[in-house]
Write a protein that holds these residues in place. Structure first.
Motif, PDB file in Angstrom:
ATOM      1  N   ARG A 252      17.899   5.169   2.884  1.00  0.00           N
ATOM      2  CA  ARG A 252      18.761   5.329   4.065  1.00  0.00           C
ATOM      3  C   ARG A 252      19.930   4.351   4.043  1.00  0.00           C
ATOM      4  N   VAL A 253      19.671   3.137   3.594  1.00  0.00           N
ATOM      5  CA  VAL A 253      20.708   2.105   3.616  1.00  0.00           C
ATOM      6  C   VAL A 253      21.662   2.224   2.425  1.00  0.00           C
TER       7      VAL A 253
ATOM      8  N   LEU B  80       9.340   1.504   2.465  1.00  0.00           N
ATOM      9  CA  LEU B  80      10.382   0.787   1.716  1.00  0.00           C
ATOM     10  C   LEU B  80      11.330   1.774   1.032  1.00  0.00           C
ATOM     11  N   HIS B  81      10.775   2.798   0.419  1.00  0.00           N
ATOM     12  CA  HIS B  81      11.586   3.824  -0.237  1.00  0.00           C
ATOM     13  C   HIS B  81      12.536   4.488   0.754  1.00  0.00           C
TER      14      HIS B  81
ATOM     15  N   ASP C 148       0.861  -1.185   0.000  1.00  0.00           N
ATOM     16  CA  ASP C 148       0.000   0.000   0.000  1.00  0.00           C
ATOM     17  C   ASP C 148       0.904   1.244   0.000  1.00  0.00           C
ATOM     18  N   ASP C 149       0.296   2.413  -0.064  1.00  0.00           N
ATOM     19  CA  ASP C 149       1.075   3.654  -0.161  1.00  0.00           C
ATOM     20  C   ASP C 149       2.028   3.849   1.013  1.00  0.00           C
TER      21      ASP C 149
END
Length: 146
Positions: free
Chosen positions: A136-137, A130-131, A123-124
């Motif tokens: 960040r990683v 996830l983005h 979902d949004d």
């Protein structure tokens, strides 16, 4: 309320390996449908972000400069990229994605059915999370202030 067990670094690395393997397989198959190798497709993908010097492309794609020249030669023959002098140093050639190159990399991404189906399950809010986590990683931030 029971505590959620901590996910170890090894578990995360294993899941990343599986995820990237699935993504790379999907990407490779989609590139092949456009009559490109995975390396040629990855080159177009990098150039989708903007022009790059040959040396930078070779470093980004972790390949030898002579191999990069061959990849660019083949892409140039298909009018997917062009070489042009760098505005900052005319001795340096930048590689630029052509309109046809943009169409092809967009087609590759559009034909990555497994990846798209997986992302469509989010979902949004999950997409945003996830983005943010991947950024960040894996996306380098600004360097230390001078």
């Amino acid at each position: 309320m029971p505590e959620t067990p901590r996910v170890g670094t090894g578990q995360l690395m294993e899941l990343l390996s599986v995820s990237l393997g699935a993504y790379y397989g999907d990407f490779t198959a989609a590139a092949a449908r456009e009559n490109l190798t995975a390396s040629q497709g990855k080159t177009l993908s990098v150039l989708r972000r903007g022009p790059a010097a040959m040396r930078v492309l070779a470093g980004t794609l972790a390949c030898d400069a002579s191999n990069m020249t061959g990849i660019i030669d083949r892409l140039e023959k298909r009018d997917l990229v062009r070489r042009e002098p760098s505005p900052g140093d005319r001795r340096v050639k930048n590689v630029v994605l052509t309109a046809e190159g943009e169409r092809v990399i967009d087609a590759i991404r559009a034909n990555m059915g497994t990846t798209l189906a997986g992302l469509d399950t989010l979902d949004d809010a999950e997409r945003t999370t996830l983005h943010d986590l991947l950024s960040r990683v894996f996306v380098p931030g600004p360097g230390p202030a001078s």
